[in-house]
Design a protein around this motif. Structure first.
Motif, PDB file in Angstrom:
ATOM      1  N   GLU A 439       0.827  -1.215   0.000  1.00  0.00           N
ATOM      2  CA  GLU A 439       0.000   0.000   0.000  1.00  0.00           C
ATOM      3  C   GLU A 439       0.859   1.261   0.000  1.00  0.00           C
ATOM      4  O   GLU A 439       0.536   2.237  -0.673  1.00  0.00           O
ATOM      5  CB  GLU A 439      -0.915   0.014   1.238  1.00  0.00           C
ATOM      6  N   ILE A 440       1.968   1.196   0.742  1.00  0.00           N
ATOM      7  CA  ILE A 440       2.847   2.372   0.778  1.00  0.00           C
ATOM      8  C   ILE A 440       3.479   2.582  -0.590  1.00  0.00           C
ATOM      9  O   ILE A 440       3.496   3.692  -1.133  1.00  0.00           O
ATOM     10  CB  ILE A 440       3.957   2.204   1.836  1.00  0.00           C
ATOM     11  N   LEU A 441       3.941   1.490  -1.175  1.00  0.00           N
ATOM     12  CA  LEU A 441       4.649   1.614  -2.454  1.00  0.00           C
ATOM     13  C   LEU A 441       3.719   2.059  -3.572  1.00  0.00           C
ATOM     14  O   LEU A 441       4.140   2.728  -4.511  1.00  0.00           O
ATOM     15  CB  LEU A 441       5.326   0.280  -2.807  1.00  0.00           C
ATOM     16  N   SER A 442       2.429   1.684  -3.475  1.00  0.00           N
ATOM     17  CA  SER A 442       1.521   2.026  -4.576  1.00  0.00           C
ATOM     18  C   SER A 442       1.032   3.471  -4.493  1.00  0.00           C
ATOM     19  O   SER A 442       0.402   3.965  -5.414  1.00  0.00           O
ATOM     20  CB  SER A 442       0.325   1.063  -4.587  1.00  0.00           C
ATOM     21  N   GLU A 443       1.306   4.137  -3.395  1.00  0.00           N
ATOM     22  CA  GLU A 443       0.882   5.550  -3.294  1.00  0.00           C
ATOM     23  C   GLU A 443       1.969   6.445  -3.885  1.00  0.00           C
ATOM     24  O   GLU A 443       3.127   6.387  -3.468  1.00  0.00           O
ATOM     25  CB  GLU A 443       0.639   5.895  -1.822  1.00  0.00           C
ATOM     26  N   GLU A 444       1.565   7.268  -4.871  1.00  0.00           N
ATOM     27  CA  GLU A 444       2.525   8.175  -5.509  1.00  0.00           C
ATOM     28  C   GLU A 444       3.106   9.167  -4.490  1.00  0.00           C
ATOM     29  O   GLU A 444       4.307   9.282  -4.341  1.00  0.00           O
ATOM     30  CB  GLU A 444       1.808   9.008  -6.596  1.00  0.00           C
ATOM     31  N   ASP A 445       2.154   9.846  -3.826  1.00  0.00           N
ATOM     32  CA  ASP A 445       2.545  10.930  -2.934  1.00  0.00           C
ATOM     33  C   ASP A 445       2.850  10.373  -1.550  1.00  0.00           C
ATOM     34  O   ASP A 445       1.962  10.094  -0.759  1.00  0.00           O
ATOM     35  CB  ASP A 445       1.412  11.964  -2.857  1.00  0.00           C
ATOM     36  N   LYS A 446       4.135  10.271  -1.253  1.00  0.00           N
ATOM     37  CA  LYS A 446       4.524   9.607   0.002  1.00  0.00           C
ATOM     38  C   LYS A 446       4.336  10.511   1.227  1.00  0.00           C
ATOM     39  O   LYS A 446       4.580  10.104   2.349  1.00  0.00           O
ATOM     40  CB  LYS A 446       6.017   9.201  -0.068  1.00  0.00           C
ATOM     41  N   THR A 447       3.931  11.780   0.950  1.00  0.00           N
ATOM     42  CA  THR A 447       3.751  12.660   2.109  1.00  0.00           C
ATOM     43  C   THR A 447       2.328  12.602   2.643  1.00  0.00           C
ATOM     44  O   THR A 447       1.995  13.284   3.600  1.00  0.00           O
ATOM     45  CB  THR A 447       4.077  14.125   1.736  1.00  0.00           C
ATOM     46  N   LYS A 448       1.477  11.805   1.992  1.00  0.00           N
ATOM     47  CA  LYS A 448       0.085  11.735   2.451  1.00  0.00           C
ATOM     48  C   LYS A 448       0.006  11.138   3.850  1.00  0.00           C
ATOM     49  O   LYS A 448       0.816  10.297   4.233  1.00  0.00           O
ATOM     50  CB  LYS A 448      -0.743  10.898   1.479  1.00  0.00           C
ATOM     51  N   THR A 449      -1.031  11.604   4.586  1.00  0.00           N
ATOM     52  CA  THR A 449      -1.145  11.189   5.989  1.00  0.00           C
ATOM     53  C   THR A 449      -1.224   9.678   6.135  1.00  0.00           C
ATOM     54  O   THR A 449      -0.588   9.094   7.017  1.00  0.00           O
ATOM     55  CB  THR A 449      -2.408  11.810   6.609  1.00  0.00           C
TER      56      THR A 449
END
Ligand code: ADP
Ligand code: MG
Length: 487
Positions: A439-449
């Motif tokens: 789930e972390i890797l699939s999120e583009e924006d790593k700064t999201k809460t």
């Protein structure tokens, strides 16, 4: 918003905790037994003269210095006459014509700012005794223990805009008095007593309205209720076309309302006169300077230092700055090299409960303060984790002889400095939570809460596997393994 604004000024009476009373040798001590702290002077017997004691004067001047007052080198004692059974002399000795201190200021934190309250004057005077009317039917009793106890009356400018502001002032003022060790400053027990003056005026007006004085409010709740009730009552009077009368009112706690005690035209005539039995009080500059040198760093100064220079939150700074028990510890820790922020966090989160629950002085912590210092220095130098600090503290409470250094080495509590060890634990954790990693890797924006939360979760898992990993290193390692650049 109402078209009226309230204006409030305070008169505070503070009993000084000197050993003897102001003008005689009778003891100044709280007791339930009536008429034991008395002597010929207290009884007002003819021919017995007042002799001023030094200790209450020192305490009064200490307060005046803490409030940055101008100290009058010469002040006078004056008689204020009234006839009550609890005032055997028939007059109270006070400072009417020339008080010993004027024009000060008290600053305290209020809603994220510093409120500055101008102090008009401080006078030194003696307390009256107590009449007791509610013990026997048709009989009144007199207790003279209180008669002659030294009081200071502190008068503020009319500068408060709400009951909250006034109540906060009284709280911080009480804390200051306790901090300086000049008074028990207890509202409920009467060693701190408050009269409030309330008026209202049209919001754009520059002149003050007619004020009403409310006497003797002995709790923060009553103080607030009385002011709020009085503001509403005065607004109603004016809206309905009547004038606010200049009067003295009492407060009924049962109904939460104020009631008229006396009108201005009935205000007592005190027939003030200089007291011929007492010479003017002369406060030499040597005497005043000596007390100034002994003044501790004042709470609001500590508060400002912590919040402005050390990034301590105002709430935490208030807790540790206005109570001598914490500032003593804080100063000790800081003087031994503990960073103020680390010390404050620790005092608020770990020591506060202990001090409150057991009513401790910092000097009687159940273990040597050096051990505390050591713990915090190790933590600050990244040698042990905050969890180890808590753990060792709990054990110190049970066993004050616990050897910190020995325990740290024998239980292997030193934070793993070898990064390899941390990395391998992180690898393990990432393997056991493949879904979270995905789930972390699939999120583009790593700064999201939600990403940050998941990283936090993984870091927590890493920390749970060993008590001696530095949380910051763990987090960095997790982020690195996931290919995220640390901020
Ligand atoms: P006085 O000289 O009549 O005793 P002071 O100026 O000493 O009056 O004020 C006594 C107290 O009343 C002080 O606490 C002051 O702040 C307060 N006070 C004075 N005028 C007003 C007003 N118009 N509204 C509210 N409080 C007032
Ligand atoms: Mg006055």
């Amino acid at each position: 918003m109402s078209e009226f604004e309230p204006v409030i000024g305070l008169e505070i009476h503070l009993q000084l905790n000197s050993r003897a009373k102001l003008f005689c040798r009778a003891e100044n001590r709280f007791t339930d037994q009536p008429n034991v702290n008395v002597d010929f002077y207290t009884f007002g017997l003819p021919g017995v003269l007042p002799v001023l004691n030094r200790e209450p004067v020192e305490k009064a001047v200490t307060l005046a210095l803490a409030l940055a007052c101008q100290i009058n080198e010469i002040s006078t004692f004056d008689r204020k006459h009234y006839f009550y059974p609890d005032l055997p002399k028939g007059y109270q000795i006070t400072q009417f014509y020339r008080p010993f201190a004027v024009l000060g200021v008290f600053s305290f934190p209020l809603n994220g700012r510093i409120k500055q309250v101008p102090i008009k004057s401080i006078q030194l005077e003696e307390d009256a005794g107590k009449s007791i009317h509610d013990k026997y039917l048709n009989k009144s009793l007199v207790d003279l223990n209180r008669a002659g106890i030294p009081l200071v009356e502190v008068v503020t400018d009319p500068c408060f805009k709400s009951s909250e502001e006034a109540a906060e002032f009284v709280k911080f003022f009480r804390n200051l008095a306790k901090y300086l060790n000049i008074s028990e400053a207890n509202l409920e027990q009467g060693s701190l007593r408050c009269d409030v003056n309330v008026s209202i005026r049209p919001r754009d007006s520059l002149v003050l309205g007619t004020r009403v004085e409310i006497k003797n409010l002995n709790s923060f709740k009553f103080l607030t209720q009385a002011i709020n009730y009085e503001i509403a009552r005065q607004i109603k009077e004016v809206r309905e076309g009547r004038d606010v009368l200049r009067e003295t009112r009492g407060f009924n706690p049962e109904t939460g309302t104020t009631y008229s005690l006396r009108r201005k035209e009935e205000l007592s005539d005190y027939r003030y006169m200089p007291d011929p039995d007492l010479p003017p009080l002369r406060l030499s500059s040597a005497f005043v300077d000596g007390l100034r040198e002994k003044l501790p760093i004042l709470p609001t100064q500590t508060f400002l230092n912590l919040t402005q220079n050390w990034a301590v939150s105002p709430d935490d700074a208030i807790i540790v700055s206005y109570d001598r028990r914490y500032t003593t510890l804080l100063n000790h820790l800081i003087s031994r090299g503990v960073a103020p922020k680390v010390a404050v966090n620790f005092l608020v989160n770990d020591i506060q409960g202990l001090i409150k629950e057991r009513g401790l002085e910092s000097s009687d912590l159940p273990f040597p303060v050096e051990k505390l210092t050591n713990l915090l220095l190790h933590y600050q130098n990244n040698k042990i984790s905050s969890r180890s600090v808590k753990n060792l503290l709990e054990r110190l409470l049970r066993d004050p002889t616990l050897d910190i250094e020995h325990t740290i080495s024998s239980e292997n509590l030193l934070i793993a400095s070898s990064e390899e060890k941390v990395h391998s634990i992180v690898d393990e954790v990432l393997k056991s939570f493949p879904d979270v990693v995905k789930e972390i890797l699939s999120e583009e924006d790593k700064t999201k809460t939600h990403v940050k939360k998941k990283i936090g979760f993984l870091t927590g898992q890493v920390l749970a596997k060993s008590s001696n990993i530095d949380p910051k290193i763990a987090r960095k390692s997790v982020e690195m393994k996931l290919g995220i650049k640390s901020e």
